[in-house]
Design a protein around this motif. Structure first.
Motif, PDB file in Angstrom:
ATOM      1  N   ASN A  75     -22.217  40.134 -37.129  1.00  0.00           N
ATOM      2  CA  ASN A  75     -22.246  39.631 -35.809  1.00  0.00           C
ATOM      3  C   ASN A  75     -20.933  38.977 -35.491  1.00  0.00           C
ATOM      4  O   ASN A  75     -20.347  38.861 -34.673  1.00  0.00           O
ATOM      5  CB  ASN A  75     -23.489  38.743 -35.703  1.00  0.00           C
ATOM      6  N   ALA A  76     -20.460  38.205 -36.734  1.00  0.00           N
ATOM      7  CA  ALA A  76     -19.483  37.410 -36.497  1.00  0.00           C
ATOM      8  C   ALA A  76     -18.213  38.270 -36.419  1.00  0.00           C
ATOM      9  O   ALA A  76     -17.430  38.250 -35.656  1.00  0.00           O
ATOM     10  CB  ALA A  76     -19.154  36.560 -37.956  1.00  0.00           C
ATOM     11  N   THR A  99     -19.390  28.379 -32.190  1.00  0.00           N
ATOM     12  CA  THR A  99     -20.188  28.263 -31.209  1.00  0.00           C
ATOM     13  C   THR A  99     -21.473  28.939 -31.400  1.00  0.00           C
ATOM     14  O   THR A  99     -22.609  28.339 -31.297  1.00  0.00           O
ATOM     15  CB  THR A  99     -19.963  28.622 -29.685  1.00  0.00           C
ATOM     16  N   ALA A 100     -21.323  30.434 -31.768  1.00  0.00           N
ATOM     17  CA  ALA A 100     -22.624  31.216 -32.295  1.00  0.00           C
ATOM     18  C   ALA A 100     -23.162  30.845 -33.504  1.00  0.00           C
ATOM     19  O   ALA A 100     -24.522  30.606 -33.513  1.00  0.00           O
ATOM     20  CB  ALA A 100     -22.253  32.702 -32.429  1.00  0.00           C
ATOM     21  N   MET A 101     -22.611  30.020 -34.313  1.00  0.00           N
ATOM     22  CA  MET A 101     -23.246  29.358 -35.619  1.00  0.00           C
ATOM     23  C   MET A 101     -24.089  28.182 -34.980  1.00  0.00           C
ATOM     24  O   MET A 101     -25.322  28.265 -35.557  1.00  0.00           O
ATOM     25  CB  MET A 101     -22.061  28.908 -36.352  1.00  0.00           C
ATOM     26  N   GLN A 102     -23.745  27.549 -34.165  1.00  0.00           N
ATOM     27  CA  GLN A 102     -24.609  26.442 -33.800  1.00  0.00           C
ATOM     28  C   GLN A 102     -25.781  26.869 -32.702  1.00  0.00           C
ATOM     29  O   GLN A 102     -26.981  26.552 -33.046  1.00  0.00           O
ATOM     30  CB  GLN A 102     -23.919  25.340 -32.861  1.00  0.00           C
ATOM     31  N   GLU A 103     -25.575  27.796 -31.879  1.00  0.00           N
ATOM     32  CA  GLU A 103     -26.776  28.369 -31.173  1.00  0.00           C
ATOM     33  C   GLU A 103     -27.625  29.292 -31.634  1.00  0.00           C
ATOM     34  O   GLU A 103     -28.912  29.092 -31.540  1.00  0.00           O
ATOM     35  CB  GLU A 103     -26.047  29.327 -29.991  1.00  0.00           C
ATOM     36  N   SER A 104     -27.116  29.936 -32.547  1.00  0.00           N
ATOM     37  CA  SER A 104     -28.161  31.040 -33.383  1.00  0.00           C
ATOM     38  C   SER A 104     -28.053  31.245 -34.707  1.00  0.00           C
ATOM     39  O   SER A 104     -28.964  32.065 -35.255  1.00  0.00           O
ATOM     40  CB  SER A 104     -27.991  32.255 -32.732  1.00  0.00           C
ATOM     41  N   GLY A 122     -29.848  35.762 -27.381  1.00  0.00           N
ATOM     42  CA  GLY A 122     -28.727  36.319 -28.056  1.00  0.00           C
ATOM     43  C   GLY A 122     -28.115  35.588 -28.970  1.00  0.00           C
ATOM     44  O   GLY A 122     -28.551  34.086 -29.132  1.00  0.00           O
ATOM     45  N   LEU A 123     -26.659  35.822 -29.362  1.00  0.00           N
ATOM     46  CA  LEU A 123     -25.958  35.136 -30.263  1.00  0.00           C
ATOM     47  C   LEU A 123     -25.511  33.641 -29.703  1.00  0.00           C
ATOM     48  O   LEU A 123     -25.382  32.746 -30.514  1.00  0.00           O
ATOM     49  CB  LEU A 123     -24.644  35.753 -30.532  1.00  0.00           C
ATOM     50  N   PHE A 124     -25.384  33.754 -28.344  1.00  0.00           N
ATOM     51  CA  PHE A 124     -24.826  32.459 -27.781  1.00  0.00           C
ATOM     52  C   PHE A 124     -25.978  31.761 -26.997  1.00  0.00           C
ATOM     53  O   PHE A 124     -25.571  30.824 -26.274  1.00  0.00           O
ATOM     54  CB  PHE A 124     -23.583  32.763 -26.862  1.00  0.00           C
ATOM     55  N   GLN A 125     -26.965  32.204 -27.126  1.00  0.00           N
ATOM     56  CA  GLN A 125     -28.497  31.786 -26.358  1.00  0.00           C
ATOM     57  C   GLN A 125     -28.197  31.375 -24.892  1.00  0.00           C
ATOM     58  O   GLN A 125     -28.090  30.441 -24.321  1.00  0.00           O
ATOM     59  CB  GLN A 125     -28.781  30.389 -26.942  1.00  0.00           C
ATOM     60  N   GLN A 126     -27.296  32.556 -24.373  1.00  0.00           N
ATOM     61  CA  GLN A 126     -27.314  32.605 -22.989  1.00  0.00           C
ATOM     62  C   GLN A 126     -28.637  32.999 -22.087  1.00  0.00           C
ATOM     63  O   GLN A 126     -29.408  33.620 -22.731  1.00  0.00           O
ATOM     64  CB  GLN A 126     -26.095  33.773 -22.717  1.00  0.00           C
ATOM     65  N   ARG A 127     -28.505  32.225 -21.044  1.00  0.00           N
ATOM     66  CA  ARG A 127     -29.755  32.320 -20.032  1.00  0.00           C
ATOM     67  C   ARG A 127     -29.867  33.234 -18.881  1.00  0.00           C
ATOM     68  O   ARG A 127     -28.814  32.952 -18.133  1.00  0.00           O
ATOM     69  CB  ARG A 127     -30.036  30.928 -19.636  1.00  0.00           C
ATOM     70  N   PRO A 128     -30.575  34.229 -18.762  1.00  0.00           N
ATOM     71  CA  PRO A 128     -30.423  35.066 -17.857  1.00  0.00           C
ATOM     72  C   PRO A 128     -30.604  34.341 -16.443  1.00  0.00           C
ATOM     73  O   PRO A 128     -29.855  35.039 -15.587  1.00  0.00           O
ATOM     74  CB  PRO A 128     -31.724  36.219 -18.000  1.00  0.00           C
TER      75      PRO A 128
END
Length: 371
Positions: A75-76, A99-104, A122-128
């Protein structure tokens, strides 16, 4: 089994080494002797690649990096490759990976039911529900990475912001300072997966090693451009826990990385006096006017012998390259210079000190005026 005599063992090893050298040439000599003997920081940085080899293929065999599994490292690699495809410079890759390390923790998370943070995925914990895309889209690492970089590009000055501020400007998290702690490992991951790209100039697509005064994609730079005089714990000065950078009085001193100012003071001399507004002398004792900065990863840097009260205050957040004061000769000093130290684990004592030349070289920000 009969044990060979030591002399025979030595002769046998010598014979094997000779045969290998005859077969394989100079590259094996480097391996056996532990290096080329070239201590020039510019040469050593160049040997790291500085991104010239490009990002690794996510579908190839990937390196194992500490406690991260194969899927996480893949993923990285996807995050880095998307950034490269979008013509984002390597500093953006470090920010995105951190950022992705912190979020997921680099895990492509689906909906976690009762444990889910609203509808983040997801990797960045994005909100639909916040317009990042459909649930299926934000769980696609390529799509999610693309959306992260698109938002980052809209942030004025993101290239020189502390990583945690740049990440927060994109994510709008309830924990705005949480990203900083991942910067050192994100740097290592980018270096491992993209041929040392974190040592390249952070805001450039040219993939060239950062020269003196430039900020590397790792987020590090030099405090000033000057030759290294007295070194770290030399035979002449075994208790010298930093290096001296000799340069003219009043030369500006920059923070070597983003962080929080943890100490600003006039250091007492051997007689308990705080007389930092005058030039010092050898044997006086003390650092004179001094600053300490705590950086991500619990790295502390110390700057001594400033000419006047530093320009920063305790608990102030600073960016890489931000001017914190000017060179002087206060305290235990024989002439204008910056005494510069690096300490690990936020250990202010001599036990925490490491060689600044080697440490800064590893961050892609070589001391000594090269570049």
């Amino acid at each position: 089994m009969r044990v060979p005599r030591p002399r025979k063992v030595v002769l046998l090893i010598a014979l094997v080494v000779t045969l290998v050298l005859l077969c394989c040439g100079g590259s094996v000599t480097v391996l056996l002797l532990g290096g080329t003997g070239d201590d020039n920081p510019s040469t050593l940085n160049a040997s790291l690649g500085c991104g010239k080899g490009g990002p690794v293929d996510p579908d190839s065999k990937l390196p194992r990096i500490r406690s991260y599994g194969g899927a996480q490292i893949r993923n990285a690699a996807v995050i880095i490759n998307v950034g490269a495809d979008m013509q984002m410079p390597p500093r953006a890759w470090v920010i995105a990976v951190a950022t992705a390390m912190q979020e997921s923790r680099l895990v492509n998370l689906g909906h976690l039911g009762d444990r889910n943070d609203h509808d983040s995925q997801g990797l960045f914990q994005q909100r639909p529900s916040s317009g990042w895309g459909t649930p299926e889209q934000v769980r696609d690492p390529v799509y999610a990475s693309t959306k992260f970089y698109e938002k980052l590009k809209t942030i004025d000055g993101w290239q020189t912001m502390p990583l945690t501020r740049a990440a927060q400007a994109v994510q709008i998290s309830a924990y705005p300072d949480a990203y900083a702690k991942h910067e050192p490992m994100a740097t290592q991951i980018v270096n491992s997966l993209a041929d040392g790209a974190a040592n390249a100039v952070g805001d450039s697509l040219a993939m060239v090693c950062a020269a003196s005064g430039q900020i590397a994609a790792s987020g590090w730079t030099i405090p000033l451009r000057a030759g290294v005089g007295s070194g770290f714990r030399t035979s002449e000065r075994p208790n010298h826990h930093g290096v001296d950078l000799s340069i003219g009085k009043y030369t500006p001193i920059g923070a070597v990385a983003s962080g929080v100012v943890s100490m600003v003071k006039c250091d007492e001399d051997f007689n308990g006096r705080k007389s930092c507004n005058v030039d010092g002398y050898p044997g006086k004792g003390g650092c004179g006017w001094m600053v300490e900065i705590l950086h991500p990863g619990n790295v502390m840097t110390r700057y001594c012998h400033l000419v006047q009260r530093p320009f920063v205050r305790e608990n102030q957040q600073v960016a890489a390259g931000e001017i914190i004061g000017r060179v002087g000769s206060s305290g235990n000093s024989s002439g204008p210079h910056l005494h510069f130290e690096v300490h690990l684990n936020n250990d202010r004592s001599s036990a925490g000190a490491v060689d600044p030349v080697q440490f800064m070289r590893n961050q892609g920000a070589s001391l000594g005026g090269e570049g």
